[in-house]
Write a protein that holds these residues in place. Structure first.
Motif, PDB file in Angstrom:
ATOM      1  N   ALA A  34      -2.741   3.367   4.968  1.00 24.32           N
ATOM      2  CA  ALA A  34      -1.862   4.626   4.961  1.00 24.32           C
ATOM      3  C   ALA A  34      -0.599   4.419   5.651  1.00 24.32           C
ATOM      4  O   ALA A  34       0.294   5.098   5.439  1.00 24.32           O
ATOM      5  N   THR A  35      -0.451   3.514   6.723  1.00 25.11           N
ATOM      6  CA  THR A  35       0.783   3.328   7.096  1.00 25.11           C
ATOM      7  C   THR A  35       1.680   2.035   6.382  1.00 25.11           C
ATOM      8  O   THR A  35       2.943   2.088   6.766  1.00 25.11           O
ATOM      9  N   TYR A  36       1.070   1.541   5.443  1.00 31.07           N
ATOM     10  CA  TYR A  36       1.867   0.556   4.539  1.00 31.07           C
ATOM     11  C   TYR A  36       2.916   1.601   3.519  1.00 31.07           C
ATOM     12  O   TYR A  36       2.379   2.434   2.999  1.00 31.07           O
ATOM     13  N   VAL A  37       4.170   1.352   3.720  1.00 29.82           N
ATOM     14  CA  VAL A  37       5.113   1.968   2.748  1.00 29.82           C
ATOM     15  C   VAL A  37       5.459   1.234   1.703  1.00 29.82           C
ATOM     16  O   VAL A  37       6.364   0.387   2.061  1.00 29.82           O
ATOM     17  N   PRO A  38       4.982   1.442   0.613  1.00 26.41           N
ATOM     18  CA  PRO A  38       5.608   0.624  -0.644  1.00 26.41           C
ATOM     19  C   PRO A  38       6.828   0.924  -0.923  1.00 26.41           C
ATOM     20  O   PRO A  38       7.334   1.883  -0.918  1.00 26.41           O
ATOM     21  N   ASN A  39       7.496  -0.226  -1.179  1.00 32.25           N
ATOM     22  CA  ASN A  39       9.102  -0.184  -1.755  1.00 32.25           C
ATOM     23  C   ASN A  39       8.982   0.287  -3.264  1.00 32.25           C
ATOM     24  O   ASN A  39       8.414  -0.021  -4.005  1.00 32.25           O
ATOM     25  N   PRO A  40       9.681   1.650  -3.289  1.00 34.71           N
ATOM     26  CA  PRO A  40       9.552   2.163  -4.768  1.00 34.71           C
ATOM     27  C   PRO A  40      10.124   1.452  -5.744  1.00 34.71           C
ATOM     28  O   PRO A  40       9.811   1.615  -7.063  1.00 34.71           O
ATOM     29  N   ASP A  41      10.837   0.298  -5.585  1.00 36.30           N
ATOM     30  CA  ASP A  41      11.523  -0.578  -6.624  1.00 36.30           C
ATOM     31  C   ASP A  41      10.504  -1.567  -6.762  1.00 36.30           C
ATOM     32  O   ASP A  41      10.975  -2.434  -7.778  1.00 36.30           O
ATOM     33  N   GLU A  42       9.365  -1.733  -5.967  1.00 30.38           N
ATOM     34  CA  GLU A  42       8.521  -2.827  -6.290  1.00 30.38           C
ATOM     35  C   GLU A  42       7.290  -2.281  -6.564  1.00 30.38           C
ATOM     36  O   GLU A  42       6.297  -2.230  -5.614  1.00 30.38           O
ATOM     37  N   PRO A  43       6.800  -1.831  -7.824  1.00 29.55           N
ATOM     38  CA  PRO A  43       5.507  -1.278  -8.078  1.00 29.55           C
ATOM     39  C   PRO A  43       4.317  -2.146  -7.698  1.00 29.55           C
ATOM     40  O   PRO A  43       3.327  -1.575  -7.559  1.00 29.55           O
ATOM     41  N   SER A  44       4.483  -3.599  -7.721  1.00 21.75           N
ATOM     42  CA  SER A  44       3.509  -4.534  -7.399  1.00 21.75           C
ATOM     43  C   SER A  44       2.780  -4.013  -5.887  1.00 21.75           C
ATOM     44  O   SER A  44       1.739  -4.279  -5.532  1.00 21.75           O
ATOM     45  N   GLN A  45       3.818  -3.386  -5.067  1.00 22.96           N
ATOM     46  CA  GLN A  45       3.240  -3.207  -3.755  1.00 22.96           C
ATOM     47  C   GLN A  45       2.324  -2.188  -3.608  1.00 22.96           C
ATOM     48  O   GLN A  45       1.292  -2.190  -2.982  1.00 22.96           O
TER      49      GLN A  45
END
Length: 334
Positions: A34-45
């Protein structure tokens, strides 16, 4: 009063402590999916978060008979007993790996590739297998493919542990500076562990190094006088002549580097120069990893930390390892 020296410390770690210390670094104590914030420009995250959560749930549900027993008992259950996170520096792979570890009930172990090879060196292979084979999960951070002997050693360890029902999650770093080059890391990993490659799911994590997003380069080195004053005015700090510390590390097993810096609030290195040879450079990488694990600031005089490894080293077989070390040490020096 002069600051104490790391070079004067003589840490000792017994077998039970070595196994007990196989947990995520303190900086990852509180990380969760829940604390991992995916980069919106990197959908793989965002996709990687989902894959890792599903893996942790499957391992958690394996029960007392182990992951493999559960997998073969429920043929319809998807997934594999191994998960490999493939990506460049600073994209959050270690955050995700630690999140898997936190989500899975024990017994479980977490260590870097270097820590595992050091563990086998300290305990011997049969004893390491015996102590880890009852675990539900082994998380391996920074799986390295640059030393054939170490790669074969850890591959054999993985084979023994998966046969005993232990699930394996692993990460590795790929080079960030060439668009397609990093893509070969997953293939390299699976080739090197070919005897069990079919048991690993590869999950790609793309993105820029978060440690360098909008941040300045390494700060310039201090003068010797400034460094000494800073060390002496910082409670819990150490001050070492760089050459003397390098000599001390040569006499200390890498499994003891973590204990060497326990309780230290900041490390000050006087007269830093480029590493004179590969042996010294690799010890500095291991020390840098332990400093990074504990989020211990580093200040230097002499050469900048970005100059710690020579161009020949950075273009050689241990390139990935040295680039990772520079990335981490520069972050600690800010």
């Amino acid at each position: 009063m002069p600051a104490p020296r790391l070079s004067d410390r003589d840490p000792h770690v017994d077998a039970d402590e070595l196994i007990g210390a196989l947990v995520p670094p303190p900086r990852f104590d509180d990380v969760r999916f829940a604390t991992y914030v995916p980069n919106p420009d990197e959908p793989s995250q965002a996709a990687a978060v989902r894959e890792c959560q599903a893996f942790a749930e499957r391992v958690s549900g394996a029960g007392e008979r182990g992951w493999l027993g559960s997998l073969f008992r429920k043929q319809a259950e998807p997934g594999k007993p191994g998960l490999y996170l493939d990506g460049g520096f600073g994209v959050g792979k270690t955050h995700l790996l630690a999140s898997i570890w936190h989500a899975v009930p024990g017994p479980k172990a977490y260590g870097t590739f270097v820590e595992l090879t050091s563990l086998v060196g300290a305990l011997g292979f049969p004893e390491t297998v015996r102590r880890l084979s009852g675990h539900r999960l082994l998380a391996i951070d920074e799986f390295e493919l640059d030393d054939p002997g170490d790669t074969m050693l850890v591959t054999r360890l993985i084979k023994e542990l998966t046969a005993a029902g232990v699930a394996i999650a692993a990460t590795s770093n790929t080079l960030p500076d060439k668009l397609g080059e990093g893509r070969f890391a997953a293939a390299d990993f699976l080739r090197e562990i070919q005897s069990m490659a079919a048991k690993f799911t590869v999950v790609r994590v793309d993105g820029p190094d978060y440690r360098h997003r909008g941040l300045p380069d390494a700060p310039p080195p201090m003068s010797d006088e400034e460094l000494v004053a800073k060390a002496e005015s910082t409670p819990g700090a150490t001050l070492d002549d760089f050459a003397e510390l390098c000599a001390r590390l040569a006499r200390l097993h890498p499994s003891r580097y973590g204990r060497l810096v326990d309780g230290v609030t900041a490390v000050h290195l006087r007269g830093v120069t480029p590493a004179p040879d590969q042996a010294v450079a690799l010890r500095l990488v291991a020390l840098g990893d332990r400093l990074y694990d504990r989020d211990i600031p580093v200040a230097v005089s002499g050469e900048a930390l970005s100059e710690l490894f020579t161009p020949e080293m950075l273009n050689g077989g241990y390139r990935k390892k040295y680039l990772r070390a520079v990335s981490r040490l520069v972050a600690l020096s800010r």
